[in-house]
Design a protein around this motif. Sequence first.
Motif, PDB file in Angstrom:
ATOM      1  N   GLY A  89       0.831  -1.168   0.032  1.00 24.44           N
ATOM      2  CA  GLY A  89       0.037  -0.039  -0.078  1.00 24.44           C
ATOM      3  C   GLY A  89       0.879   1.169   0.041  1.00 24.44           C
ATOM      4  N   LYS A  90       2.012   1.266   0.027  1.00 25.38           N
ATOM      5  CA  LYS A  90       2.832   2.086   0.163  1.00 25.38           C
ATOM      6  C   LYS A  90       3.194   2.685  -1.444  1.00 25.38           C
ATOM      7  N   ARG A  91       2.371   3.452  -1.853  1.00 27.46           N
ATOM      8  CA  ARG A  91       2.495   3.489  -3.346  1.00 27.46           C
ATOM      9  C   ARG A  91       2.762   5.059  -3.668  1.00 27.46           C
ATOM     10  N   ILE A  92       2.114   6.042  -3.160  1.00 30.96           N
ATOM     11  CA  ILE A  92       2.417   7.373  -3.372  1.00 30.96           C
ATOM     12  C   ILE A  92       3.970   7.913  -3.314  1.00 30.96           C
ATOM     13  N   THR A  93       4.494   6.954  -2.740  1.00 32.79           N
ATOM     14  CA  THR A  93       6.050   7.385  -2.568  1.00 32.79           C
ATOM     15  C   THR A  93       6.849   7.135  -3.788  1.00 32.79           C
ATOM     16  N   TYR A  94       6.446   6.158  -4.387  1.00 36.23           N
ATOM     17  CA  TYR A  94       7.038   5.760  -5.922  1.00 36.23           C
ATOM     18  C   TYR A  94       6.462   5.845  -6.970  1.00 36.23           C
ATOM     19  N   THR A  95       7.216   5.817  -8.303  1.00 39.94           N
ATOM     20  CA  THR A  95       6.448   6.048  -9.328  1.00 39.94           C
ATOM     21  C   THR A  95       5.726   4.984  -9.763  1.00 39.94           C
ATOM     22  N   ASN A  96       4.913   4.868 -10.773  1.00 42.38           N
ATOM     23  CA  ASN A  96       3.966   3.723 -11.138  1.00 42.38           C
ATOM     24  C   ASN A  96       4.971   2.587 -11.667  1.00 42.38           C
ATOM     25  N   PRO A  97       5.026   1.481 -11.348  1.00 44.69           N
ATOM     26  CA  PRO A  97       5.894   0.477 -12.178  1.00 44.69           C
ATOM     27  C   PRO A  97       5.582   0.174 -13.322  1.00 44.69           C
ATOM     28  N   PHE A  98       4.507   0.253 -13.787  1.00 50.02           N
ATOM     29  CA  PHE A  98       4.438  -0.057 -15.424  1.00 50.02           C
ATOM     30  C   PHE A  98       4.778   0.952 -16.327  1.00 50.02           C
ATOM     31  N   ARG A  99       4.288   2.435 -15.812  1.00 50.71           N
ATOM     32  CA  ARG A  99       4.697   3.483 -16.384  1.00 50.71           C
ATOM     33  C   ARG A  99       6.373   3.619 -16.488  1.00 50.71           C
ATOM     34  N   PHE A 100       6.645   3.507 -15.253  1.00 44.34           N
ATOM     35  CA  PHE A 100       8.123   3.425 -15.252  1.00 44.34           C
ATOM     36  C   PHE A 100       9.058   2.590 -16.288  1.00 44.34           C
ATOM     37  N   LEU A 101       8.659   1.411 -16.136  1.00 47.14           N
ATOM     38  CA  LEU A 101       9.334   0.585 -17.056  1.00 47.14           C
ATOM     39  C   LEU A 101       9.223   0.727 -18.360  1.00 47.14           C
ATOM     40  N   LEU A 102       8.005   1.382 -18.800  1.00 46.54           N
ATOM     41  CA  LEU A 102       7.701   1.476 -20.018  1.00 46.54           C
ATOM     42  C   LEU A 102       8.852   2.722 -20.719  1.00 46.54           C
ATOM     43  N   SER A 103       8.855   3.776 -19.893  1.00 44.32           N
ATOM     44  CA  SER A 103       9.920   4.745 -19.990  1.00 44.32           C
ATOM     45  C   SER A 103      11.325   4.429 -20.324  1.00 44.32           C
ATOM     46  N   LEU A 104      11.738   3.475 -19.172  1.00 46.28           N
ATOM     47  CA  LEU A 104      12.894   2.984 -19.206  1.00 46.28           C
ATOM     48  C   LEU A 104      13.395   2.140 -20.620  1.00 46.28           C
ATOM     49  N   ALA A 105      12.232   1.464 -20.915  1.00 46.54           N
ATOM     50  CA  ALA A 105      12.418   0.751 -22.248  1.00 46.54           C
ATOM     51  C   ALA A 105      12.616   1.603 -23.281  1.00 46.54           C
ATOM     52  N   PHE A 106      11.849   2.385 -23.583  1.00 41.46           N
ATOM     53  CA  PHE A 106      11.915   3.396 -24.556  1.00 41.46           C
ATOM     54  C   PHE A 106      13.203   3.945 -24.626  1.00 41.46           C
ATOM     55  N   LEU A 107      13.529   4.536 -23.559  1.00 42.66           N
ATOM     56  CA  LEU A 107      14.925   5.253 -23.335  1.00 42.66           C
ATOM     57  C   LEU A 107      16.202   4.555 -23.653  1.00 42.66           C
ATOM     58  N   TYR A 108      15.977   2.883 -23.179  1.00 41.96           N
ATOM     59  CA  TYR A 108      17.283   2.211 -23.526  1.00 41.96           C
ATOM     60  C   TYR A 108      17.272   1.979 -25.019  1.00 41.96           C
ATOM     61  N   PHE A 109      16.116   1.486 -25.662  1.00 43.65           N
ATOM     62  CA  PHE A 109      16.087   0.859 -27.168  1.00 43.65           C
ATOM     63  C   PHE A 109      16.365   2.285 -27.961  1.00 43.65           C
ATOM     64  N   LEU A 110      16.239   3.440 -27.311  1.00 44.53           N
ATOM     65  CA  LEU A 110      16.457   4.725 -28.269  1.00 44.53           C
ATOM     66  C   LEU A 110      17.858   4.842 -28.224  1.00 44.53           C
ATOM     67  N   MET A 111      18.499   4.667 -27.134  1.00 42.88           N
ATOM     68  CA  MET A 111      19.911   4.801 -26.710  1.00 42.88           C
ATOM     69  C   MET A 111      20.712   3.830 -27.860  1.00 42.88           C
ATOM     70  N   PHE A 112      20.180   2.573 -27.872  1.00 41.17           N
ATOM     71  CA  PHE A 112      20.745   1.572 -28.410  1.00 41.17           C
ATOM     72  C   PHE A 112      20.641   1.638 -29.920  1.00 41.17           C
ATOM     73  N   THR A 113      19.521   1.958 -30.511  1.00 39.20           N
ATOM     74  CA  THR A 113      19.621   2.153 -31.855  1.00 39.20           C
ATOM     75  C   THR A 113      20.307   3.672 -32.273  1.00 39.20           C
ATOM     76  N   TYR A 114      20.580   4.452 -31.389  1.00 35.94           N
ATOM     77  CA  TYR A 114      21.402   5.699 -31.655  1.00 35.94           C
ATOM     78  C   TYR A 114      22.702   5.126 -31.757  1.00 35.94           C
ATOM     79  N   ASN A 115      23.209   4.340 -30.976  1.00 38.10           N
ATOM     80  CA  ASN A 115      24.681   4.045 -30.881  1.00 38.10           C
ATOM     81  C   ASN A 115      25.145   3.074 -31.826  1.00 38.10           C
ATOM     82  N   ASN A 116      24.088   2.427 -32.625  1.00 37.17           N
ATOM     83  CA  ASN A 116      24.550   1.252 -33.537  1.00 37.17           C
ATOM     84  C   ASN A 116      25.033   1.714 -34.769  1.00 37.17           C
ATOM     85  N   GLN A 117      25.412   0.745 -35.530  1.00 37.30           N
ATOM     86  CA  GLN A 117      25.666   1.034 -37.198  1.00 37.30           C
ATOM     87  C   GLN A 117      24.747   0.542 -38.077  1.00 37.30           C
ATOM     88  N   PHE A 118      23.434   0.509 -37.569  1.00 40.52           N
ATOM     89  CA  PHE A 118      22.377   0.083 -38.709  1.00 40.52           C
ATOM     90  C   PHE A 118      22.262   0.419 -39.911  1.00 40.52           C
TER      91      PHE A 118
END
Length: 416
Positions: A89-118
């Motif tokens: 029940g201690k939820r207001i202290t932390y960010t929503n886990p679903f939205r947080f994961l989606l943001s991190l996934a987008f950020l990671y794959f954005l950095m991954f595709t930017y750094n590659n030589q595709f």
Amino acid sequence: MGKKDGLITKGRYELKFRGVECLNCGHPLDISDKYCPNCSQANSTKKLTLKDFFDEFFSSLINYDSKLLKTLSALLLRPGRITKDYVNGKRITYTNPFRFLLSLAFLYFLMFTYNNQFSNLDEAAKNFNGTISNGPLSFDLSSGDLEVDSIAMEKQSEKAIKTLDSLKNVNPNIEAGLTKFDSITADNPEISSQLTYLDSLGVLIDGANAKKKQKDSFMNADPTGYFKTLEDKSSMNAFTKKAEFFGLYIKKDTLFNFEQAQAKYNIEGTSTNKMAFNFSNSIWKVMSQPGTWLNDTISKLPFVIFFFLPVFTVFIWLVYIRNNYTYTDHLIFSFHNQSLLFILLILSLTVDAIFDTSSSGIFLLIFGFYLYKAMRKFYGQGRFKTIVKYIFLNTIFMILAFLTIIVTFTGSVFTY
């Protein structure tokens, strides 16, 4: 008024601007209500100024950063504790886990595709003619056809005969050896039959080549008529030939969609014909723009994760079925751990970009240790049970991840 004086804040939140009714939803308010308890809008009747606007913006940003920092701190320093707090029940202290994961996934794959030589693959595909040749034989990578140049083969045969005649003149013993070889083949029918088979291969290749040329000439002379002959068939072979037809004319006539092919070659708008065209068009685009295709497919992986993790969570639920946690609790645990994995991978990409090294192995080892500690903390079981379940769940995770990647990229090839 002493108690209410503590509620006074600067700007539009001062008591003199408080109202008795929410301007957003009309809910009755008390003068002490800083926010509406019904819709959470600020209780203020003051007109917005530019200063108020920027104050609220930075205030919201600081509040979000506070949640973000607490979430990151809990994920990195207290394995399993953040999930235990969240499900309790201690939820207001932390960010929503679903939205947080989606943001991190987008950020990671954005950095991954930017750094590659595709992107270099697209240029390589333009400069590559798609044909591998070896003398009279050539293999077209785009169509998968093996072609035989009969003229080149005939020239090679004539060259071999001339070489043999010159050798006879230089060394008469060669002719005697060939005569002896003929006598051996005459006495041994098995050798003779093998040589006959090898000789027949040339006839078979010439026959297949002639048949292919006949089909190609008919297709090029009357594409509409050729496709009509395929309409009466409903087998998989007919679908393959339709796809081959579309593949040829997509490249030859630069067709961008099925409607163009339909109008140009008087093709019926059946679902089978559309599927054959889309299949050939996707294959052609993947081969001509492999780098763009890879980037496009990788950009879809964040959404794929949200289908993958719920399936994997079923196995966690089965392994810990005797615990009092629900399926949703296990899913939150999966989302938190996957979030940490993306955080570590983002750090790895950053380190690699700065120091020109490869640090992913180190960060994956850190994640492996973290995951074990998180399982121990959240589920509260002993070391032996946790290690057994850790090995089992990671094996399942790898198998499911491998199958998901294959399905994702295969589906992307056919639907690109």
